[in-house]
Design a protein around this motif. Structure first.
Motif, PDB file in Angstrom:
ATOM      1  N   THR A 164     105.458  15.251  20.274  1.00  0.00           N
ATOM      2  CA  THR A 164     105.744  13.720  19.747  1.00  0.00           C
ATOM      3  C   THR A 164     105.305  12.845  20.975  1.00  0.00           C
ATOM      4  OG1 THR A 164     107.918  14.085  20.648  1.00  0.00           O
ATOM      5  CG2 THR A 164     107.761  14.513  18.409  1.00  0.00           C
ATOM      6  N   GLU A 165     104.855  13.285  21.807  1.00  0.00           N
ATOM      7  CA  GLU A 165     104.323  12.429  23.026  1.00  0.00           C
ATOM      8  C   GLU A 165     102.969  12.489  23.336  1.00  0.00           C
ATOM      9  OE1 GLU A 165     108.306  11.549  25.503  1.00  0.00           O
ATOM     10  OE2 GLU A 165     107.926  13.527  25.617  1.00  0.00           O
ATOM     11  N   ALA A 166     102.613  13.804  23.964  1.00  0.00           N
ATOM     12  CA  ALA A 166     101.226  14.044  24.462  1.00  0.00           C
ATOM     13  C   ALA A 166     100.766  15.318  23.884  1.00  0.00           C
ATOM     14  CB  ALA A 166     101.363  14.299  26.094  1.00  0.00           C
ATOM     15  N   PRO A 167      99.575  15.632  23.843  1.00  0.00           N
ATOM     16  CA  PRO A 167      98.962  16.751  23.469  1.00  0.00           C
ATOM     17  C   PRO A 167      99.316  17.840  24.096  1.00  0.00           C
ATOM     18  CG  PRO A 167      97.177  15.014  23.452  1.00  0.00           C
ATOM     19  CD  PRO A 167      98.476  14.419  24.163  1.00  0.00           C
ATOM     20  N   LEU A 168      99.088  19.252  23.555  1.00  0.00           N
ATOM     21  CA  LEU A 168      99.365  20.533  24.023  1.00  0.00           C
ATOM     22  C   LEU A 168      98.307  20.566  25.505  1.00  0.00           C
ATOM     23  CD1 LEU A 168     100.796  23.164  24.163  1.00  0.00           C
ATOM     24  CD2 LEU A 168      98.648  23.989  22.790  1.00  0.00           C
ATOM     25  N   SER A 169      99.156  20.932  26.484  1.00  0.00           N
ATOM     26  CA  SER A 169      98.323  21.132  27.719  1.00  0.00           C
ATOM     27  C   SER A 169      97.608  22.569  27.884  1.00  0.00           C
ATOM     28  CB  SER A 169      99.073  20.963  28.941  1.00  0.00           C
ATOM     29  OG  SER A 169      99.603  22.081  29.544  1.00  0.00           O
ATOM     30  N   THR A 201     100.243  16.661  16.647  1.00  0.00           N
ATOM     31  CA  THR A 201     100.738  15.638  17.377  1.00  0.00           C
ATOM     32  C   THR A 201     101.419  14.739  16.105  1.00  0.00           C
ATOM     33  OG1 THR A 201      99.539  15.769  19.047  1.00  0.00           O
ATOM     34  CG2 THR A 201     100.621  13.524  18.873  1.00  0.00           C
ATOM     35  N   THR A 202     102.614  14.287  16.473  1.00  0.00           N
ATOM     36  CA  THR A 202     103.479  13.490  15.304  1.00  0.00           C
ATOM     37  C   THR A 202     103.720  12.206  15.932  1.00  0.00           C
ATOM     38  OG1 THR A 202     105.363  13.365  13.975  1.00  0.00           O
ATOM     39  CG2 THR A 202     105.491  14.867  15.598  1.00  0.00           C
ATOM     40  N   LEU A 230     108.964  22.047  19.346  1.00  0.00           N
ATOM     41  CA  LEU A 230     109.123  20.480  19.073  1.00  0.00           C
ATOM     42  C   LEU A 230     109.517  20.017  20.470  1.00  0.00           C
ATOM     43  CD1 LEU A 230     108.992  18.006  17.180  1.00  0.00           C
ATOM     44  CD2 LEU A 230     111.404  18.495  16.694  1.00  0.00           C
ATOM     45  N   ASP A 231     108.267  19.297  20.760  1.00  0.00           N
ATOM     46  CA  ASP A 231     108.357  18.451  22.331  1.00  0.00           C
ATOM     47  C   ASP A 231     107.958  16.961  21.948  1.00  0.00           C
ATOM     48  OD1 ASP A 231     108.651  18.147  25.089  1.00  0.00           O
ATOM     49  OD2 ASP A 231     106.595  19.292  25.229  1.00  0.00           O
ATOM     50  N   VAL A 283     113.418  23.093  20.968  1.00  0.00           N
ATOM     51  CA  VAL A 283     113.173  21.881  20.932  1.00  0.00           C
ATOM     52  C   VAL A 283     113.409  21.491  22.279  1.00  0.00           C
ATOM     53  CG1 VAL A 283     113.403  21.482  18.638  1.00  0.00           C
ATOM     54  CG2 VAL A 283     115.343  21.077  20.204  1.00  0.00           C
ATOM     55  N   SER A 284     112.766  20.369  23.144  1.00  0.00           N
ATOM     56  CA  SER A 284     113.002  19.858  24.116  1.00  0.00           C
ATOM     57  C   SER A 284     113.880  18.506  23.983  1.00  0.00           C
ATOM     58  CB  SER A 284     111.642  19.614  25.055  1.00  0.00           C
ATOM     59  OG  SER A 284     111.009  18.827  24.676  1.00  0.00           O
TER      60      SER A 284
END
Length: 525
Positions: A164-169, A201-202, A230-231, A283-284
């Protein structure tokens, strides 16, 4: 009984023809026969008690036959000896069948897995909460790789990452794959790969709901996904519902009601996915600072039973939750460590609503939960400040020397998850390696590193950790992932800069920060 043949078309009504007219006269239905006690039915109809018991048993047995719930359609015998001799119906699940369906995802560290009773369980929703930099994202990235390993480390299935914030690293994932020796020791066919991690990304709550309702189930069933991440879960709710929080009180109340409904909906979606496909949902969650009425720093807290402690100092040692706004304007008493008794009522202040009630002719409002209508104080055990220590992870230590936090989304979200894991961090100071800098005062300690702990707040499969961080597991973030700090390393100061040779991989992680990390998405979250 006019609905008996409609509910049970094949029920032998002729055998109980003498009872049906009296039951119809008093308006008893089939539901009444199944729920009411036979003695109550006998008082209303004046029928023989034994005949009523036989009729109720026959209706129940016929209903079981219609629903195919039992293999034996005959009604159970009425006498005790025959009932005890009758074989019990087969259980739906046995211990062996339940154990065969129980799977966990390892954190790739035996000490952390031992604290989690094997790891992150499949079929449940697990939350990892903590402040920024506590290591939440590092735990999630480790699970994305571990789930691809065969048992007992993982499920041998791919993973789905929703951000929900930044793409997968992917850079950090590649670093873990190259540095962790466990990945190199497994068979090449079972080795984790970035190709087995699907990510999306949502940016808002509407797209998140669409993904969880339609897109995620399709991908899970098609790819046999074993882990959904879900992060973070709080980002979209904060952006969607807190933008109008500063408006009128009525608008704010409706806003919070809508948010609670959405939280319940999202929790139901995640639980349904976890149970239907037997996958682990992790989830974080973010945290918010918890401020007390006296705004006393947490570092000045003392034990409530310390000698020479005045009543004012007792009250100053309380940090209340933002949810307990009704207690503002008057300091709260110290949170008790035991259940209160009636003799303790005089030591707790009355509610502020009670004082306003005596100075106004306005009809009194309904009492708050835990407060009686005559204005007696609510027992401390019913207050949120007393209860939240068991479901937030912060506040259960009366002499905590760190700032208290509250996981975002409140109590409504806490009821939607199965397990909560809290991560803590504290600074570790030491002497600077650049002692000749002009801008630095000689001899002043500088921040060298962060110490981190993992604590099980509540879980269905693992025992909760003790108060504070005394029983929590200290861990560190290395190039290979997360690793528990051993006792001998803590005694020798590893993690605080005293032994650089035994902390080589962590030093390399810090030196490659410019390449490995990209803003918040790759920070130690």
């Amino acid at each position: 009984m006019t609905d008996l043949l409609r509910v049970l078309p094949h029920f032998p009504v002729g055998q109980y023809a003498s009872l049906i007219p009296a039951l119809e006269k008093h308006g008893l239905t089939t539901n009444d026969l199944l729920t009411l006690d036979a003695a109550d039915i006998g008082k209303r109809t004046h029928l023989p008690l034994l005949d009523i018991k036989r009729l109720c048993s026959a209706v129940l047995a016929s209903l079981h036959t219609e629903l195919d719930a039992y293999s034996e359609p005959e009604p159970q015998p009425l006498d005790t000896d025959a009932a005890c001799a009758a074989p019990a119906s087969a259980l739906r699940h046995t211990h062996a069948s339940l154990a065969s369906h129980w799977h966990t995802i390892s954190t790739l560290d035996p000490v952390l897995d031992r604290a989690l009773a094997g790891g992150i369980p499949a079929g449940h929703v697990t939350e990892i909460t903590g402040e920024s930099g506590a290591g939440k994202t590092q735990f999630l990235l480790t699970l994305l790789l571990a789930v691809q390993l065969p048992p007992p480390y993982g499920l041998g299935r791919p993973a789905l990452y929703i951000s929900t914030e930044a793409p997968l690293s992917t850079r950090r994932l590649s670093q873990m794959l190259a540095a962790n020796p466990l990945f190199k020791s497994v068979d090449p066919a079972d080795r984790p790969s970035l190709d087995n991690i699907m990510s999306t990304t949502t940016p808002d709550l509407e797209s998140q709901d669409h993904i969880l309702s339609f897109q995620a189930p399709v991908q899970i069933e098609r790819r046999n996904v074993g882990l959904l991440v879900l992060d973070s879960v709080a980002a979209n709710y904060r952006a969607e519902f807190e933008r109008t929080a500063a408006g009128p009180q009525q608008q704010h109340g409706s806003n919070m009601g809508a948010r609670s409904a959405e939280l319940v909906r999202s929790g139901m979606q995640l639980r349904d996915l976890a149970r239907k496909y037997n996958l682990a949902v992790v989830v974080s969650n973010q945290v918010a600072d918890r401020f007390g009425g006296s705004k006393t720093p947490a570092s000045s807290f003392r034990r409530h039973d310390s000698p020479g402690l005045t009543q004012h100092q007792h009250q100053a040692g309380t940090q209340e939750s933002p949810l307990a706004a009704r207690s503002k304007g008057k300091p709260l008493p110290a949170t008790p460590t035991a259940e209160p008794s009636s003799s303790m009522a005089h030591s707790f202040p009355r509610s502020s609503a009670t004082e306003q009630r005596s100075s106004s002719m306005i009809p009194p409002p309904p009492p708050f939960p835990g407060e009686s209508g005559d204005g007696t104080p609510a027992p401390p055990a019913l207050l949120l400040d007393h209860q939240q220590r068991w479901f937030t992870g912060w506040g259960d230590d009366p002499c905590a020397d760190y700032a208290l936090k509250t996981p975002s989304l409140g109590l409504v979200w806490s009821t939607q998850i199965s397990a909560r894991i809290a991560l803590f961090k504290r600074p570790a100071y030491g002497e600077s390696r650049h002692s000749l800098d002009e801008d630095e005062v000689h001899g002043m300690p500088t921040l060298r590193n962060w110490r981190r702990w993992m604590k099980v707040v509540f879980a269905p499969h693992a025992p909760a950790s003790g108060a504070g961080i005394g029983d929590a597991v200290e861990f560190e973030v290395t190039m290979s992932g997360v690793r528990a700090v051993k006792k001998e390393e803590k005694d020798q100061g590893v993690g605080e800069g005293e032994d650089e040779s035994r902390n080589k991989d962590r030093v390399e992680l810090k030196e490659t920060e410019g390449y490995t990390f990209s803003g918040d998405m790759m920070g130690l979250y």
